[in-house]
Motif scaffolding. Sequence first.
Motif, PDB file in Angstrom:
ATOM      1  N   PRO A 191      10.283  17.682  11.402  1.00 32.86           N
ATOM      2  CA  PRO A 191      10.542  16.610  10.443  1.00 32.86           C
ATOM      3  C   PRO A 191       9.280  16.179   9.702  1.00 32.86           C
ATOM      4  O   PRO A 191       8.159  16.414  10.164  1.00 32.86           O
ATOM      5  N   LEU A 192       9.481  15.573   8.563  1.00 30.21           N
ATOM      6  CA  LEU A 192       8.415  14.870   7.868  1.00 30.21           C
ATOM      7  C   LEU A 192       7.852  13.825   8.813  1.00 30.21           C
ATOM      8  O   LEU A 192       8.602  13.215   9.581  1.00 30.21           O
ATOM      9  N   GLN A 193       6.549  13.612   8.767  1.00 30.25           N
ATOM     10  CA  GLN A 193       5.922  12.568   9.568  1.00 30.25           C
ATOM     11  C   GLN A 193       5.440  11.452   8.648  1.00 30.25           C
ATOM     12  O   GLN A 193       4.714  11.723   7.682  1.00 30.25           O
ATOM     13  N   ILE A 194       5.866  10.237   8.916  1.00 22.24           N
ATOM     14  CA  ILE A 194       5.297   9.088   8.210  1.00 22.24           C
ATOM     15  C   ILE A 194       4.066   8.700   9.012  1.00 22.24           C
ATOM     16  O   ILE A 194       4.144   8.029  10.042  1.00 22.24           O
ATOM     17  N   ALA A 195       2.913   9.182   8.576  1.00 20.58           N
ATOM     18  CA  ALA A 195       1.670   8.943   9.302  1.00 20.58           C
ATOM     19  C   ALA A 195       1.255   7.479   9.207  1.00 20.58           C
ATOM     20  O   ALA A 195       0.676   6.932  10.136  1.00 20.58           O
TER      21      ALA A 195
ATOM     22  N   SER B 228       0.830  -1.193   0.000  1.00 23.61           N
ATOM     23  CA  SER B 228       0.000   0.000   0.000  1.00 23.61           C
ATOM     24  C   SER B 228       0.873   1.255   0.000  1.00 23.61           C
ATOM     25  O   SER B 228       1.871   1.312   0.734  1.00 23.61           O
ATOM     26  N   PRO B 229       0.534   2.269  -0.804  1.00 28.93           N
ATOM     27  CA  PRO B 229       1.263   3.537  -0.747  1.00 28.93           C
ATOM     28  C   PRO B 229       1.261   4.094   0.675  1.00 28.93           C
ATOM     29  O   PRO B 229       0.402   3.757   1.493  1.00 28.93           O
ATOM     30  N   ILE B 230       2.216   4.960   0.967  1.00 22.82           N
ATOM     31  CA  ILE B 230       2.355   5.494   2.320  1.00 22.82           C
ATOM     32  C   ILE B 230       1.705   6.867   2.443  1.00 22.82           C
ATOM     33  O   ILE B 230       1.437   7.534   1.445  1.00 22.82           O
ATOM     34  N   LEU B 231       1.467   7.267   3.683  1.00 18.90           N
ATOM     35  CA  LEU B 231       0.823   8.543   3.986  1.00 18.90           C
ATOM     36  C   LEU B 231       1.787   9.414   4.780  1.00 18.90           C
ATOM     37  O   LEU B 231       2.299   8.994   5.818  1.00 18.90           O
ATOM     38  N   LEU B 232       2.049  10.615   4.267  1.00 15.35           N
ATOM     39  CA  LEU B 232       3.042  11.515   4.848  1.00 15.35           C
ATOM     40  C   LEU B 232       2.438  12.871   5.203  1.00 15.35           C
ATOM     41  O   LEU B 232       1.510  13.325   4.539  1.00 15.35           O
ATOM     42  N   VAL B 233       3.002  13.500   6.208  1.00 10.96           N
ATOM     43  CA  VAL B 233       2.699  14.896   6.522  1.00 10.96           C
ATOM     44  C   VAL B 233       4.017  15.651   6.382  1.00 10.96           C
ATOM     45  O   VAL B 233       5.018  15.326   7.039  1.00 10.96           O
ATOM     46  N   ARG B 234       4.009  16.641   5.502  1.00 11.49           N
ATOM     47  CA  ARG B 234       5.213  17.398   5.155  1.00 11.49           C
ATOM     48  C   ARG B 234       5.838  18.050   6.394  1.00 11.49           C
ATOM     49  O   ARG B 234       5.138  18.570   7.257  1.00 11.49           O
ATOM     50  N   GLY B 235       7.162  18.018   6.453  1.00  9.40           N
ATOM     51  CA  GLY B 235       7.892  18.709   7.506  1.00  9.40           C
ATOM     52  C   GLY B 235       8.056  20.181   7.160  1.00  9.40           C
ATOM     53  O   GLY B 235       7.481  20.678   6.193  1.00  9.40           O
ATOM     54  N   ASP B 236       8.862  20.871   7.951  1.00 16.44           N
ATOM     55  CA  ASP B 236       9.105  22.292   7.729  1.00 16.44           C
ATOM     56  C   ASP B 236      10.599  22.561   7.880  1.00 16.44           C
ATOM     57  O   ASP B 236      11.147  22.448   8.982  1.00 16.44           O
ATOM     58  N   LEU B 237      11.235  22.908   6.788  1.00 16.03           N
ATOM     59  CA  LEU B 237      12.675  23.145   6.778  1.00 16.03           C
ATOM     60  C   LEU B 237      13.050  24.318   7.676  1.00 16.03           C
ATOM     61  O   LEU B 237      14.060  24.271   8.385  1.00 16.03           O
ATOM     62  N   VAL B 238      12.245  25.362   7.694  1.00  8.26           N
ATOM     63  CA  VAL B 238      12.564  26.561   8.474  1.00  8.26           C
ATOM     64  C   VAL B 238      12.492  26.287   9.969  1.00  8.26           C
ATOM     65  O   VAL B 238      13.397  26.635  10.728  1.00  8.26           O
TER      66      VAL B 238
END
Length: 129
Positions: free
Chosen positions: A99-103, A85-95
């Motif tokens: 971190p990116l979250q692997i939901a 199954s494809p994965i679900l991510l919540v974008r992180g913030d570089l500034v």
Amino acid sequence: MAPDPAETKWKDAPDEHDYPAAADYLALLADPANVQRLTDELRAAPIVHKKAKDILRAAGLTLLPHDNPHVAADLDKIDKGKSLSPILLVRGDLVSGAPLQIADGYHRVCASYHTDENTDIPAKIAAPK
């Protein structure tokens, strides 16, 4: 032994049960309104492809070993030609350094990395507000 990365198969869309699993994880990090918004955004997001090595780096997570029971189960699926199954991510913030979250899909990312760190993994990405 897992097959060549080219043989790794992916479903066209995440499994329905991946969304509540993502929401359960996100509930540890955000209030219910934001969890609902992010889950809705994940459902509506298009599939994109990101490399296994980049996902782990952006999330700041370590690679789980191939003998981790959940990673091993996903490697077995790959070996048997079953689709992941494809994965679900919540974008992180570089500034801010968030971190990116692997939901949902950490074990699948690790299994894919074990077949080839350059594996392109289908994912849906939501953005925090």
